[in-house]
Design an enzyme around this catalytic site. Structure first.
Site, PDB file in Angstrom:
ATOM      1  CD  GLU A 133      -2.947  -1.018   0.122  1.00 14.10           C
ATOM      2  OE1 GLU A 133      -3.108   0.075  -0.464  1.00 14.10           O
ATOM      3  OE2 GLU A 133      -3.598  -2.050  -0.175  1.00 14.10           O
ATOM      4  CB  CYS A 189      -6.007  -3.107   6.127  1.00 13.64           C
ATOM      5  SG  CYS A 189      -6.442  -4.858   6.180  1.00 13.64           S
ATOM      6  CG  HIS A 249      -4.459  -5.204   1.477  1.00 12.11           C
ATOM      7  ND1 HIS A 249      -4.626  -3.841   1.472  1.00 12.11           N
ATOM      8  CD2 HIS A 249      -5.292  -5.675   2.451  1.00 12.11           C
ATOM      9  CE1 HIS A 249      -5.522  -3.494   2.390  1.00 12.11           C
ATOM     10  NE2 HIS A 249      -5.941  -4.599   2.997  1.00 12.11           N
TER      11      HIS A 249
END
Length: 203
Positions: A80, A142, A166
């Site tokens: 991310e 998350c 992820h």
């Protein structure tokens, strides 16, 4: 020897298995590149997970932090790019349903990952594993954990690489849920090891 804090999550919502748990459990104590891995599992709870992460950071005092989360439906491994200062989404495991809630009232709108995410993606694809940089960690747990880890590092002016990756569903979840993409446990673990090696190379 440096220490890497590696976190996963317990099962949540419709997912009765969370493959991040098995990965972090198996990697706990292993040495990868310059890092010895210390693993922890976090609750899927807006009111608890951030505090749990901060407790682990203060206790372990790691040199780097990688948090893992399941993105059921994604077919690539996705480091991310950014965490945003918002909690919003479906109920967590305790029934909390925040709406447009700030994670840190006085915190910045967002934090960019300080992991070498482009190098991680390059190493993953070189290893034959589909990967790309993701520009949204969502607004569920998350994102919450990614934001709080980066906020902790910034607040203490720690030069600690930190961020979030992820992963796709495991085959076990795909069998349970039907039409969602999945990877084998072996490839999921290989992917995370590849990312940790890329972090070590970047030091």
């Amino acid at each position: 020897m440096k220490t890497l804090l590696l976190t996963g999550f317990e099962p949540f919502l419709k997912f009765t298995i969370n493959p991040t748990m098995r990965i972090v459990d198996e990697l706990n104590g292993q040495v990868v590149g310059d890092y010895k891995i210390h693993s922890e599992i976090l609750s899927v709870d807006f009111k608890k997970s951030g505090a749990q992460l901060l407790d682990h950071l203060k206790t372990v005092q790691p040199d780097a932090l990688i948090s893992l989360g399941l993105a059921g439906g994604r077919f690539k491994m996705t480091p991310e790019r950014i965490a945003i200062n918002v909690n919003d989404g479906e109920p967590d495991n305790s029934g909390n349903v925040p709406v447009d809630e700030a994670i840190e009232e006085l915190g910045p709108d967002g934090y960019m990952s300080t992991l070498p995410i482009r190098k991680m993606v390059n190493r993953l694809t070189e290893a034959g594993l589909p990967a790309e940089v993701s520009n949204t960690a969502g607004t569920y747990l998350c994102n919450n954990v990614m934001y709080q880890g980066l906020h902790y590092a910034k607040k203490l002016n720690k030069r600690m690489p930190a961020g979030f990756i992820h992963i796709p569903a495991s085959h076990e979840l795909a069998i349970e849920h039907g039409k969602i993409p999945s990877w084998s446990h072996e490839d999921l673990t290989k992917g995370i090891l590849t990312c940790i090696k890329a972090l070590s190379e970047n030091e």
